[in-house]
Design a protein around this motif. Sequence first.
Motif, short mmCIF file in Angstrom:
data_model
loop_
_atom_site.label_atom_id
_atom_site.label_comp_id
_atom_site.label_asym_id
_atom_site.label_seq_id
_atom_site.Cartn_x
_atom_site.Cartn_y
_atom_site.Cartn_z
N ASN A 180 0.81 -1.23 0.00
CA ASN A 180 0.00 0.00 0.00
C ASN A 180 0.84 1.27 0.00
N ILE A 181 2.15 1.15 0.01
CA ILE A 181 3.00 2.34 0.00
C ILE A 181 2.85 3.05 -1.34
N ALA A 182 2.68 4.36 -1.33
CA ALA A 182 2.51 5.14 -2.55
C ALA A 182 3.77 5.05 -3.43
N PRO A 183 3.62 5.27 -4.74
CA PRO A 183 4.77 5.16 -5.64
C PRO A 183 5.94 6.04 -5.20
N HIS A 184 7.13 5.45 -5.20
CA HIS A 184 8.39 6.15 -4.91
C HIS A 184 8.56 6.54 -3.45
N MET A 185 7.68 6.10 -2.56
CA MET A 185 7.72 6.58 -1.18
C MET A 185 8.23 5.56 -0.16
N ALA A 186 8.58 4.37 -0.59
CA ALA A 186 9.12 3.38 0.34
C ALA A 186 10.54 3.77 0.75
N LEU A 187 10.90 3.42 1.95
CA LEU A 187 12.29 3.60 2.40
C LEU A 187 13.06 2.39 1.92
N GLU A 188 14.06 2.61 1.08
CA GLU A 188 14.77 1.50 0.45
C GLU A 188 16.27 1.55 0.74
N ALA A 189 16.87 0.37 0.71
CA ALA A 189 18.32 0.24 0.85
C ALA A 189 18.74 -1.01 0.09
N ASP A 190 19.71 -0.85 -0.79
CA ASP A 190 20.23 -1.97 -1.59
C ASP A 190 19.11 -2.68 -2.35
N GLY A 191 18.17 -1.91 -2.87
CA GLY A 191 17.10 -2.48 -3.68
C GLY A 191 16.00 -3.18 -2.90
N LYS A 192 16.02 -3.11 -1.57
CA LYS A 192 15.01 -3.75 -0.74
C LYS A 192 14.18 -2.69 -0.02
N ILE A 193 12.91 -3.02 0.22
CA ILE A 193 12.07 -2.14 1.04
C ILE A 193 12.39 -2.44 2.50
N VAL A 194 12.94 -1.45 3.17
CA VAL A 194 13.36 -1.65 4.56
C VAL A 194 12.60 -0.77 5.55
N GLY A 195 11.76 0.12 5.04
CA GLY A 195 11.04 1.00 5.95
C GLY A 195 9.72 1.43 5.35
N VAL A 196 8.72 1.57 6.21
CA VAL A 196 7.42 2.06 5.78
C VAL A 196 7.33 3.53 6.18
N PRO A 197 6.96 4.42 5.26
CA PRO A 197 7.02 5.86 5.54
C PRO A 197 6.05 6.30 6.62
N THR A 198 6.50 7.24 7.44
CA THR A 198 5.62 7.81 8.46
C THR A 198 4.57 8.71 7.82
N GLY A 199 4.96 9.42 6.78
CA GLY A 199 4.08 10.34 6.07
C GLY A 199 4.90 11.04 5.01
N VAL A 200 4.35 12.06 4.40
CA VAL A 200 5.08 12.79 3.37
C VAL A 200 5.01 14.29 3.63
N GLU A 201 5.96 15.01 3.06
CA GLU A 201 5.94 16.47 3.02
C GLU A 201 6.30 16.88 1.60
N GLY A 202 5.88 18.05 1.21
CA GLY A 202 6.18 18.48 -0.15
C GLY A 202 6.25 19.98 -0.28
N PHE A 203 6.93 20.42 -1.35
CA PHE A 203 7.02 21.85 -1.61
C PHE A 203 6.99 22.13 -3.11
N GLY A 204 6.74 23.40 -3.41
CA GLY A 204 6.66 23.88 -4.78
C GLY A 204 6.32 25.35 -4.74
N LEU A 205 5.60 25.81 -5.74
CA LEU A 205 5.16 27.21 -5.76
C LEU A 205 3.79 27.31 -5.13
N VAL A 206 3.74 27.87 -3.93
CA VAL A 206 2.46 28.12 -3.27
C VAL A 206 1.93 29.43 -3.84
N TYR A 207 0.70 29.41 -4.36
CA TYR A 207 0.20 30.58 -5.09
C TYR A 207 -1.18 31.02 -4.61
N ASN A 208 -1.43 32.30 -4.77
CA ASN A 208 -2.72 32.92 -4.47
C ASN A 208 -3.60 32.79 -5.72
N LYS A 209 -4.68 32.03 -5.61
CA LYS A 209 -5.52 31.74 -6.78
C LYS A 209 -6.17 32.98 -7.38
#
Length: 423
Positions: free
Chosen positions: A132-161
């Motif tokens: 159920n881990i979202a695409p590209h969000m698994a914690l990986e090491a040496d090609g193995k899934i070794v951690g399940v993410p606590t959550g996500v954060e993100g950034f970009g251009l925050v804009y006034n609509k």
Amino acid sequence: MKRTKRAFGFLAMMVLIASLVACGGKTSNDSADSGSDSPKNSDGTEKQAKISLFQSKVEIAEALEKLANKYKEETGNEIEVWGSAGDAYMTQLQAKLAAKEGPTIFSVASGAETEKFKSYYYDMSNEDYVKNIAPHMALEADGKIVGVPTGVEGFGLVYNKSLVDPKDVTDLASFTKTMESMKAKGINGLSLSQEAYFLVGHILNTPFALQADPQAFIEKLNKGEVKMADTKEFQEFAKFMEVIKKDSVNPMEVTYDTQMGDFATGKTAMVHQGNWSYGMLADYDNLDIGMMPLPIAGNNKLSVDIPGGWVINNGAKPEEIKAANVFLNWLYTSETGKNAIVKEFKFIPAMTNIEADGLDPLSQAVFEATKSGQTIPWAMNHFPEGIIVNDLTPVTADFFLNANMTGEQYLKNLDAAWAKAAK
């Protein structure tokens, strides 16, 4: 007499075979009985070994304690939450693991911290909950899934609509036109602020993240095998920075508080920020905002990654590893666990099976990008330690303070600072 001996020998053999069969059947039954006699919870499920959990986020420590109590109430299984150590977390974790007294489950940050402790990770690749881990969000090491993410954060251009339409900011040309238009109206088109990550750390992530293999590119940069000044995504990044320098308020005169205050009151149309910045905007009821990608080299994805993840200590006893997997499966699939992640921990879910109602607009944008896979990673997590604050920020400050410095020279200065820091 010979016939009698032969008959006796045959009879003895049959008795021996019967005895062996009986013994075999008894062993099998004993094994089955052993399984049926194993400890059970009140709901009939198998009683799991008691486990421990150690993590670094002070802000969720109390919520975790409450969750551990609910877990025991619902399943009968016990999990001991070790006191969060704040700044001392890494030191204590390393000492406990080295002494083979480590927790069953512990948290690690993505990037260099994940790499540092990778010899201690249990391979989760075949566990059900990782599906159920979202695409590209698994914690990986040496090609193995070794951690399940606590959550996500993100950034970009925050804009006034009310001031900006994302359709008008899709490449360098349209970004330039929007910035010039805002300046003509007396509005600051895009605000950066003087703090290290808000000045250069986050915005520089995009050209790195757009490389085919960001981590490999960083390793080559560390060795002097590539240069930012020779790479097209960085060349366009420099042009974006030239536009910001020409058509916006000098970020060296702007603090984070000023940046967000001006954005909230309509003096600024866009800020390069993350979902965390909503806390500065929540009290402005009439502010309609969104988050869009920084369109360097045609990028149409938000910079989203996991602050860290839960890993299982491969040095724990087998029954504890089993119990840890049972707990993590419960955390990420039960209604109680999923509700705690969103409502109590206040994390943006990194799992496709968790819905998140009532998110603020910036967190909602990050969540939607996460579920769809429309994200680029935080390549900055693989930068040499301290380089953003100690080396890249002074160079960027000089760029904004020196009216005659071109974007091309700025890139060369970044390369020089990187080469010095990577030695």
